[in-house]
Design a protein around this motif. Structure first.
Motif, PDB file in Angstrom:
ATOM      1  N   GLY A  56      37.768  23.008  59.417  1.00 56.35           N
ATOM      2  CA  GLY A  56      38.734  22.322  58.419  1.00 56.35           C
ATOM      3  C   GLY A  56      37.670  21.844  57.054  1.00 56.35           C
ATOM      4  O   GLY A  56      37.798  22.191  55.996  1.00 56.35           O
ATOM      5  N   VAL A  57      36.398  21.161  57.464  1.00 56.31           N
ATOM      6  CA  VAL A  57      35.485  20.841  56.359  1.00 56.31           C
ATOM      7  C   VAL A  57      34.951  22.056  55.680  1.00 56.31           C
ATOM      8  O   VAL A  57      34.755  21.953  54.602  1.00 56.31           O
ATOM      9  N   SER A  58      34.575  22.987  56.654  1.00 56.04           N
ATOM     10  CA  SER A  58      34.265  24.112  55.845  1.00 56.04           C
ATOM     11  C   SER A  58      35.068  24.834  54.788  1.00 56.04           C
ATOM     12  O   SER A  58      34.874  25.290  53.551  1.00 56.04           O
ATOM     13  N   LEU A  59      36.629  24.828  55.242  1.00 57.80           N
ATOM     14  CA  LEU A  59      37.265  25.337  54.223  1.00 57.80           C
ATOM     15  C   LEU A  59      37.551  24.388  52.859  1.00 57.80           C
ATOM     16  O   LEU A  59      37.671  25.002  51.848  1.00 57.80           O
ATOM     17  N   ILE A  60      37.378  23.037  53.098  1.00 64.87           N
ATOM     18  CA  ILE A  60      37.232  22.376  52.101  1.00 64.87           C
ATOM     19  C   ILE A  60      35.842  22.692  51.141  1.00 64.87           C
ATOM     20  O   ILE A  60      36.120  22.587  49.959  1.00 64.87           O
ATOM     21  N   ALA A  61      34.970  22.650  51.637  1.00 62.82           N
ATOM     22  CA  ALA A  61      33.756  23.119  50.940  1.00 62.82           C
ATOM     23  C   ALA A  61      33.856  24.527  50.237  1.00 62.82           C
ATOM     24  O   ALA A  61      33.534  24.576  49.033  1.00 62.82           O
ATOM     25  N   ILE A  62      34.667  25.467  50.757  1.00 61.62           N
ATOM     26  CA  ILE A  62      34.723  26.815  50.156  1.00 61.62           C
ATOM     27  C   ILE A  62      35.651  26.260  49.026  1.00 61.62           C
ATOM     28  O   ILE A  62      35.283  27.088  47.891  1.00 61.62           O
ATOM     29  N   VAL A  63      36.936  25.576  49.045  1.00 62.59           N
ATOM     30  CA  VAL A  63      37.595  25.477  47.887  1.00 62.59           C
ATOM     31  C   VAL A  63      36.735  24.735  46.666  1.00 62.59           C
ATOM     32  O   VAL A  63      36.495  25.023  45.482  1.00 62.59           O
ATOM     33  N   ILE A  64      35.895  23.673  47.161  1.00 57.21           N
ATOM     34  CA  ILE A  64      34.828  23.221  46.290  1.00 57.21           C
ATOM     35  C   ILE A  64      33.859  24.113  45.635  1.00 57.21           C
ATOM     36  O   ILE A  64      33.725  24.041  44.359  1.00 57.21           O
ATOM     37  N   ILE A  65      33.415  24.788  46.286  1.00 57.10           N
ATOM     38  CA  ILE A  65      32.437  25.933  45.923  1.00 57.10           C
ATOM     39  C   ILE A  65      32.889  26.793  44.967  1.00 57.10           C
ATOM     40  O   ILE A  65      32.553  27.235  43.678  1.00 57.10           O
ATOM     41  N   LEU A  66      34.338  27.363  45.226  1.00 56.03           N
ATOM     42  CA  LEU A  66      34.690  28.410  44.230  1.00 56.03           C
ATOM     43  C   LEU A  66      35.395  27.490  43.026  1.00 56.03           C
ATOM     44  O   LEU A  66      35.473  28.254  42.004  1.00 56.03           O
ATOM     45  N   GLY A  67      35.484  26.136  43.183  1.00 54.07           N
ATOM     46  CA  GLY A  67      36.033  25.591  41.682  1.00 54.07           C
ATOM     47  C   GLY A  67      34.938  25.359  40.914  1.00 54.07           C
ATOM     48  O   GLY A  67      35.504  24.842  39.798  1.00 54.07           O
ATOM     49  N   LEU A  68      33.946  25.124  41.206  1.00 54.34           N
ATOM     50  CA  LEU A  68      32.791  24.904  40.568  1.00 54.34           C
ATOM     51  C   LEU A  68      32.119  25.947  39.462  1.00 54.34           C
ATOM     52  O   LEU A  68      32.552  27.105  40.041  1.00 54.34           O
ATOM     53  N   GLU A  69      31.884  25.552  38.328  1.00 55.30           N
ATOM     54  CA  GLU A  69      31.502  26.538  37.247  1.00 55.30           C
ATOM     55  C   GLU A  69      30.138  27.436  38.011  1.00 55.30           C
ATOM     56  O   GLU A  69      29.437  26.658  38.625  1.00 55.30           O
ATOM     57  N   VAL A  70      30.200  28.693  37.655  1.00 60.55           N
ATOM     58  CA  VAL A  70      28.980  29.387  38.402  1.00 60.55           C
ATOM     59  C   VAL A  70      27.650  28.976  37.878  1.00 60.55           C
ATOM     60  O   VAL A  70      26.700  29.123  38.811  1.00 60.55           O
ATOM     61  N   ASN A  71      27.452  28.634  36.744  1.00 62.09           N
ATOM     62  CA  ASN A  71      26.114  28.051  36.370  1.00 62.09           C
ATOM     63  C   ASN A  71      25.821  26.809  36.927  1.00 62.09           C
ATOM     64  O   ASN A  71      24.508  26.538  36.772  1.00 62.09           O
ATOM     65  N   PHE A  72      26.790  26.037  37.601  1.00 60.63           N
ATOM     66  CA  PHE A  72      26.217  24.885  38.113  1.00 60.63           C
ATOM     67  C   PHE A  72      25.058  25.218  39.208  1.00 60.63           C
ATOM     68  O   PHE A  72      24.040  24.448  39.291  1.00 60.63           O
ATOM     69  N   TYR A  73      24.899  26.203  39.930  1.00 64.75           N
ATOM     70  CA  TYR A  73      24.281  26.472  41.039  1.00 64.75           C
ATOM     71  C   TYR A  73      22.831  26.677  40.517  1.00 64.75           C
ATOM     72  O   TYR A  73      21.791  26.255  41.281  1.00 64.75           O
ATOM     73  N   GLU A  74      22.620  27.485  39.496  1.00 68.34           N
ATOM     74  CA  GLU A  74      21.343  27.737  38.979  1.00 68.34           C
ATOM     75  C   GLU A  74      20.873  26.538  38.246  1.00 68.34           C
ATOM     76  O   GLU A  74      19.696  26.171  38.227  1.00 68.34           O
ATOM     77  N   ARG A  75      21.627  25.843  37.506  1.00 70.36           N
ATOM     78  CA  ARG A  75      21.321  24.688  36.740  1.00 70.36           C
ATOM     79  C   ARG A  75      20.681  23.418  37.737  1.00 70.36           C
ATOM     80  O   ARG A  75      19.693  22.965  37.225  1.00 70.36           O
ATOM     81  N   PHE A  76      21.462  23.374  38.843  1.00 67.02           N
ATOM     82  CA  PHE A  76      20.937  22.202  39.547  1.00 67.02           C
ATOM     83  C   PHE A  76      20.076  22.735  40.803  1.00 67.02           C
ATOM     84  O   PHE A  76      19.930  21.968  41.628  1.00 67.02           O
ATOM     85  N   SER A  77      19.759  23.843  40.844  1.00 66.09           N
ATOM     86  CA  SER A  77      19.030  24.449  41.934  1.00 66.09           C
ATOM     87  C   SER A  77      17.767  23.714  42.181  1.00 66.09           C
ATOM     88  O   SER A  77      17.364  23.272  43.578  1.00 66.09           O
TER      89      SER A  77
END
Length: 427
Positions: A56-77
């Motif tokens: 269930g927590v993983s499903l919530i994590a999926i929703v959050i990941i898909l909801g974030l802007e794609v540039n977020f991952y590169e910018r804050f890596s």
């Protein structure tokens, strides 16, 4: 990009395989931990109930990941990488020790293993660095920095001690090779591994004899076609012999007895059958029982909840590192082949997704995901069926564990989110 657009562009084949593996894994966790005293699958005091919570927590994590802007991952890596390294250092002060390893933070309701988050952070940081330098990584300085990104978390994890998790990080070196690191470095690494194993199995004397024969053959058959570089060949030979001479010292004085026993079992170093069998039934007990459980399943398996070795708790840690043995006993060859097929399709699909990326960061991160998942898969299956030594690595999406499932999910779905922003359409 809107949520509807993301759902249209996400790779549903990878998503479906992910859910299939998670579901099959949970079914086998249920089977390996079920007792008649348990009455509900939603009983969160049970291991399968806790795993359902982690899903269930993983499903919530999926929703959050898909909801974030794609540039977020590169910018804050880079920031995530630094935070993760600090969390690994904090284990030496605030860590909780479980099964002899201080690898967890006790959060009360949940034990957090930061080494799992470190895999995600390291893959992101490596992708960020390699995409930023915009080169085929021929410069020594770039090679050194890229390798340091991988080595630093491994160095922090080894003393916990958790050498299995540390080993996973070295799989990311193949990402650097994909981006242009000369294969010369890979050949050196493979050569040292082979020298180490050959020395353990046959000794330095036989290694020297084999090296001498190889040099004689080289001078006999190749001298007419090209000039043999005598000085480099001499240097390589000396380094090979010196390294071989150091192997026995390291094996007998640096390795702990349990590590020596695992190598003895794996490479059949012990000549005394009685001692070998004793090692097999002690340090190799888990693998021995795992092999027996899989063998007993036959072609079709014994059926769900019908595994006698599973029900009899013959296989220690069966719901975690040895979950694949439950598949073998209860679902037989059909079940194990199906799981292997699902993983194989997932890996091939992820390679296809990585290759179609025009964005360097997304492509490099994609290969990082593949390397991490693949080494977990390869070592875990090899360990369970007895062709590799036991080092305690879970099967992705399958084994019991909150940190593992959640962060494997995060690792995969960040890449699937990056893929939704691709510029190049392909199968």
């Amino acid at each position: 990009m809107s949520g509807r657009s993301i759902l249209k562009r996400i790779d549903w084949l990878s998503v479906l395989i992910y859910f299939a593996l998670v579901f099959i894994g949970w079914i086998n966790i249920y089977s390996s931990t079920f007792t008649e005293a348990h009455s509900s699958i939603f009983d969160f005091s049970t291991l399968y109930g806790k795993q359902l919570f982690f899903i269930g927590v993983s499903l919530i994590a999926i929703v959050i990941i898909l909801g974030l802007e794609v540039n977020f991952y590169e910018r804050f890596s880079s920031i995530l990488y630094l935070i993760t390294m600090v969390s690994l250092l904090g284990l030496f002060v605030f860590g909780k020790t479980i099964a002899g390893a201080t690898s967890w933070y006790d959060l009360g309701f949940f034990n957090l293993q930061p080494s799992e988050l470190a895999k995600v952070a390291t893959a992101l940081a490596l992708a960020k660095y390699l995409s930023d330098i915009q080169t085929d990584i021929k410069r020594r300085k770039d090679q050194l920095y890229a390798i340091l990104i991988i080595i630093i978390p491994a160095i922090l994890i080894v003393p916990q001690p958790d050498p299995g998790s540390a080993l996973v990080f070295f799989a990311l070196i193949f990402v650097i090779f994909r981006e242009g690191l000369p294969l010369f470095y890979l050949s050196i690494g493979v050569s040292f591994i082979l020298i180490f194993l050959i020395t353990l199995m046959f000794g330095t004397i036989w290694l020297v004899i084999g090296l001498a024969l190889l040099i004689i053959l080289l001078f006999t058959f190749k001298r007419k076609t090209f000039k043999i570089p005598v000085i480099p060949l001499t240097i390589v030979s000396i380094i090979t012999i010196l390294f071989s001479l150091s192997v026995n010292f390291v094996f007998n004085n640096v390795f702990e007895q349990r590590h020596r026993d695992r190598f003895s079992l794996w490479l059949r170093l012990e000549n005394d059958p009685t001692k070998l069998e004793q090692i097999r039934k002690t340090i190799g007990y888990n693998t021995y029982q795992s092999e027996k459980a899989i063998e007993s399943g036959g072609f079709f398996g014994k059926g769900f909840l019908e595994g006698t070795r599973t029900k009899g708790d013959f296989v220690p840690a069966q719901h975690t590192d040895y979950i694949f043995s439950t598949v073998g006993e209860e679902w037989g060859f059909i079940g194990t082949a199906s799981v292997i097929l699902l993983f194989s399709i997932l890996f091939l699909r992820l390679i296809s997704l990585a290759e179609r990326q025009k964005n360097d960061f997304a492509r490099i991160y994609g290969y990082g995901v593949i390397c991490i998942l693949l080494i977990h898969y390869f070592i875990n299956i090899g360990m369970v069926i007895g062709i590799l030594p036991t080092i305690g690595i879970p099967l992705p999406f399958f084994s019991y564990g909150g940190s593992g499932l959640i962060f494997f999910t995060v690792l995969l779905f960040i890449f699937l989110r990056l893929d939704t922003n691709r510029l190049k359409e392909s199968f």
